[in-house]
Design an enzyme around this catalytic site. Structure first.
Site, PDB file in Angstrom:
ATOM      1  N   CYS A 117       0.815  -1.233   0.000  1.00  0.00           N
ATOM      2  CA  CYS A 117       0.000   0.000   0.000  1.00  0.00           C
ATOM      3  C   CYS A 117       0.840   1.272   0.000  1.00  0.00           C
ATOM      4  O   CYS A 117       0.362   2.337  -0.381  1.00  0.00           O
ATOM      5  CB  CYS A 117      -0.960   0.003   1.182  1.00  0.00           C
ATOM      6  SG  CYS A 117      -2.141  -1.341   1.089  1.00  0.00           S
ATOM      7  N   HIS A 256      -3.260   7.490   1.818  1.00  0.00           N
ATOM      8  CA  HIS A 256      -3.677   6.143   1.411  1.00  0.00           C
ATOM      9  C   HIS A 256      -5.084   5.901   1.951  1.00  0.00           C
ATOM     10  O   HIS A 256      -5.378   6.219   3.101  1.00  0.00           O
ATOM     11  CB  HIS A 256      -2.701   5.112   1.974  1.00  0.00           C
ATOM     12  CG  HIS A 256      -3.158   3.697   1.758  1.00  0.00           C
ATOM     13  ND1 HIS A 256      -3.577   3.244   0.537  1.00  0.00           N
ATOM     14  CD2 HIS A 256      -3.279   2.656   2.614  1.00  0.00           C
ATOM     15  CE1 HIS A 256      -3.931   1.974   0.648  1.00  0.00           C
ATOM     16  NE2 HIS A 256      -3.771   1.601   1.894  1.00  0.00           N
ATOM     17  N   ASN A 286     -10.057   0.279  -0.610  1.00  0.00           N
ATOM     18  CA  ASN A 286      -8.602   0.299  -0.516  1.00  0.00           C
ATOM     19  C   ASN A 286      -8.020  -0.322  -1.785  1.00  0.00           C
ATOM     20  O   ASN A 286      -8.150  -1.518  -2.002  1.00  0.00           O
ATOM     21  CB  ASN A 286      -8.188  -0.496   0.734  1.00  0.00           C
ATOM     22  CG  ASN A 286      -6.688  -0.515   0.960  1.00  0.00           C
ATOM     23  OD1 ASN A 286      -5.920  -0.159   0.066  1.00  0.00           O
ATOM     24  ND2 ASN A 286      -6.281  -0.949   2.133  1.00  0.00           N
TER      25      ASN A 286
HETATM   26  O1  UT7 Z   1      -3.966  -0.872   3.388  1.00  0.00           O
HETATM   27  C1  UT7 Z   1      -3.079  -1.405   4.324  1.00  0.00           C
HETATM   28  C2  UT7 Z   1      -3.407  -0.974   5.652  1.00  0.00           C
HETATM   29  N1  UT7 Z   1      -4.654  -1.554   6.082  1.00  0.00           N
HETATM   30  C3  UT7 Z   1      -5.347  -0.963   6.986  1.00  0.00           C
HETATM   31  O2  UT7 Z   1      -4.965   0.111   7.373  1.00  0.00           O
HETATM   32  C4  UT7 Z   1      -6.561  -1.637   7.573  1.00  0.00           C
HETATM   33  C5  UT7 Z   1      -6.631  -1.323   9.035  1.00  0.00           C
HETATM   34  N2  UT7 Z   1      -7.728  -1.940   9.754  1.00  0.00           N
HETATM   35  C6  UT7 Z   1      -9.016  -1.570   9.607  1.00  0.00           C
HETATM   36  O3  UT7 Z   1      -9.339  -0.761   8.750  1.00  0.00           O
HETATM   37  C7  UT7 Z   1     -10.040  -2.157  10.541  1.00  0.00           C
HETATM   38  O4  UT7 Z   1      -9.388  -2.814  11.605  1.00  0.00           O
HETATM   39  C8  UT7 Z   1     -11.035  -3.140   9.874  1.00  0.00           C
HETATM   40  C9  UT7 Z   1     -11.976  -2.343   8.988  1.00  0.00           C
HETATM   41  C10 UT7 Z   1     -10.275  -4.162   9.075  1.00  0.00           C
HETATM   42  C11 UT7 Z   1     -11.884  -3.845  10.944  1.00  0.00           C
HETATM   43  O5  UT7 Z   1     -12.532  -2.929  11.780  1.00  0.00           O
HETATM   44  P1  UT7 Z   1     -12.520  -3.157  13.357  1.00  0.00           P
HETATM   45  O6  UT7 Z   1     -13.344  -2.094  13.926  1.00  0.00           O
HETATM   46  O7  UT7 Z   1     -11.084  -3.245  13.773  1.00  0.00           O
HETATM   47  O8  UT7 Z   1     -13.289  -4.531  13.499  1.00  0.00           O
HETATM   48  P2  UT7 Z   1     -12.787  -5.909  14.119  1.00  0.00           P
HETATM   49  O9  UT7 Z   1     -11.802  -6.558  13.241  1.00  0.00           O
HETATM   50  O10 UT7 Z   1     -12.422  -5.671  15.536  1.00  0.00           O
HETATM   51  O11 UT7 Z   1     -14.150  -6.739  14.061  1.00  0.00           O
HETATM   52  C12 UT7 Z   1     -15.292  -6.353  14.803  1.00  0.00           C
HETATM   53  C13 UT7 Z   1     -16.419  -7.346  14.559  1.00  0.00           C
HETATM   54  C14 UT7 Z   1     -16.021  -8.805  14.716  1.00  0.00           C
HETATM   55  O12 UT7 Z   1     -17.089  -9.447  15.384  1.00  0.00           O
HETATM   56  P3  UT7 Z   1     -16.990  -9.811  16.946  1.00  0.00           P
HETATM   57  O13 UT7 Z   1     -15.781 -10.686  17.079  1.00  0.00           O
HETATM   58  O14 UT7 Z   1     -16.831  -8.486  17.622  1.00  0.00           O
HETATM   59  O15 UT7 Z   1     -18.300 -10.474  17.196  1.00  0.00           O
HETATM   60  C15 UT7 Z   1     -15.948  -9.305  13.299  1.00  0.00           C
HETATM   61  O16 UT7 Z   1     -16.236 -10.688  13.195  1.00  0.00           O
HETATM   62  O17 UT7 Z   1     -16.921  -7.221  13.211  1.00  0.00           O
HETATM   63  C16 UT7 Z   1     -16.994  -8.512  12.603  1.00  0.00           C
HETATM   64  N3  UT7 Z   1     -16.768  -8.386  11.175  1.00  0.00           N
HETATM   65  C17 UT7 Z   1     -17.725  -8.160  10.261  1.00  0.00           C
HETATM   66  N4  UT7 Z   1     -19.057  -8.046  10.374  1.00  0.00           N
HETATM   67  C18 UT7 Z   1     -19.756  -7.810   9.257  1.00  0.00           C
HETATM   68  C19 UT7 Z   1     -15.569  -8.414  10.530  1.00  0.00           C
HETATM   69  N5  UT7 Z   1     -15.761  -8.222   9.217  1.00  0.00           N
HETATM   70  C20 UT7 Z   1     -17.085  -8.065   9.027  1.00  0.00           C
HETATM   71  C21 UT7 Z   1     -17.870  -7.823   7.888  1.00  0.00           C
HETATM   72  N6  UT7 Z   1     -19.212  -7.697   8.037  1.00  0.00           N
HETATM   73  N7  UT7 Z   1     -17.335  -7.699   6.652  1.00  0.00           N
END
Ligand code: UT7
Length: 329
Positions: A117, A256, A286
């Site tokens: 990225c 980014h 992204n």
């Molecule tokens: O480009 C390179 C750099 N990349 C980045 O900078 C990405 C950085 N990370 C992020 O943008 C975020 O961490 C994410 C968007 C990937 C995730 O957001 P988050 O607020 O950190 O969510 P999480 O991973 O903590 O997941 C929260 C909940 C989980 O459920 P439980 O365990 O709390 O019950 C996941 O299972 O959301 C659930 N979940 C989803 N639900 C519906 C994860 N993906 C999905 C989905 N739809 N697609």
């Protein structure tokens, strides 16, 4: 040379997207997710996904053609092509060499840069250094990706986050009187960083020398998020300190586009106004190395970014790699 300053000046920008638009609602019909979750957690509303006949090289070629045209040049006037991608058409030859052929840049040497990225920042820094060394006068710098082809479409935690696309800029090496250094156009400073310690937080689980397969993207999003805000704020502060500019002097930040919350958190940490951030994450998702030049081209073409503006580019991605570049238009 005393009395003059050499700068790599942005003379043209271009971008390209695949034909197929995929909304969050489209994804929610196939995957266990919702539009609401995706918008709330990431800001993403839609992405473009490459179809048959569309590859990293074809998208890069389309974006580059527009950038060369915007610069008022012909393809044979380009001396060097640096293309950032993590999703090359083939393991080799480089995607850059395919673009060179497709565009007819017969006088250019061409190669790829891999920094995921952050790839566009690495490509920009490399091209700027080559021009300063006299290894060409005009460079085509490209970020192009088809991440849809390395996504695990069964993994809802990653597949909703990415899209495909390409962006390109033309740089031209120009000399200015040193007395005007504070106001002349061109790249002022670029800072790049790598920390290989965290590569298990964001990686592809395959490759020619390990599994002999292409592999799929794997990410521990929450951890990456934390590192992203800290690393980006750090490198932005470094570039500001090096150049002696204050955050308030920046006309536009072109970040980014991984997550709207990362953009907001970075802006807040640095005291930058959120309405000075070019945000395209809702439109493109992204697109990895393509996201900065795609957003840059959009803001140039809709005239938000104007001649004379001070523009900060920044990115963070797998490796980890991260970087920032300050330039004047
Ligand atoms: O480009 C390179 C750099 N990349 C980045 O900078 C990405 C950085 N990370 C992020 O943008 C975020 O961490 C994410 C968007 C990937 C995730 O957001 P988050 O607020 O950190 O969510 P999480 O991973 O903590 O997941 C929260 C909940 C989980 O459920 P439980 O365990 O709390 O019950 C996941 O299972 O959301 C659930 N979940 C989803 N639900 C519906 C994860 N993906 C999905 C989905 N739809 N697609």
């Amino acid at each position: 040379m005393s009395g003059t300053v050499r700068r790599s000046v942005v003379t043209g920008t271009g971008s390209a997207l695949p034909k197929r638009l995929v909304t969050n609602a489209d994804l929610a019909r196939e995957i266990d997710t919702t539009d609401e979750w995706i918008v709330e957690r990431t800001g993403i509303r839609q992405r473009y996904i490459a179809g048959e006949g569309e590859t990293t090289a074809t998208l890069a070629t389309d974006a580059s053609r527009k950038a060369i045209e915007a610069a008022g040049l012909t393809a044979d006037q380009i001396d060097v092509i640096v293309l950032a991608t993590a999703t090359p058409d083939q393991t080799f030859p480089s995607t850059a060499s395919k673009v060179q052929e497709a565009l007819g840049c017969k006088n250019a040497y061409a190669f790829d840069v891999a920094a995921v990225c952050s790839g566009f920042l690495y490509a920009l820094g490399t091209a700027d250094a080559l021009l300063h060394r006299g290894m060409g006068k005009r460079a085509l710098v490209i970020g192009a990706e088809t991440f849809s082809r390395i996504l695990d479409w069964e993994d809802r935690t990653t597949c909703v986050l990415f899209g495909d696309g390409a962006g390109a800029i033309v740089l031209e090496s120009r000399e200015f009187p040193e007395a005007d250094a504070a106001t002349v156009p061109g790249i002022i400073a670029t800072r790049l960083h790598t920390d290989g310690e965290h590569n298990e937080l964001l990686y592809v689980d395959g490759g020619p020398s390990t599994t002999q397969t292409v592999g799929k993207l794997r990410m521990r999003g929450r951890e990456v998020f934390r590192h992203a805000v800290v690393n980006l704020a750090g490198v932005l502060e470094e570039v500001l300190a090096e150049t002696g500019h204050a955050p308030a002097e920046i006309d536009w930040v072109v970040p980014h586009q991984a997550n709207a919350r990362i953009l907001d958190a970075t802006a807040k940490k640095l005291g930058l106004s959120p309405d000075r951030m070019v945000k395209t994450v809702e439109l493109h998702a992204n697109t990895s190395a393509a996201s900065v030049p795609l957003a840059f081209d959009l803001a140039v073409r809709d005239r938000r970014i104007q001649p004379g503006h001070l523009v900060m580019l920044e990115a963070m991605g797998g490796g980890f790699t991260w970087g920032a570049s300050l330039l004047r238009m």
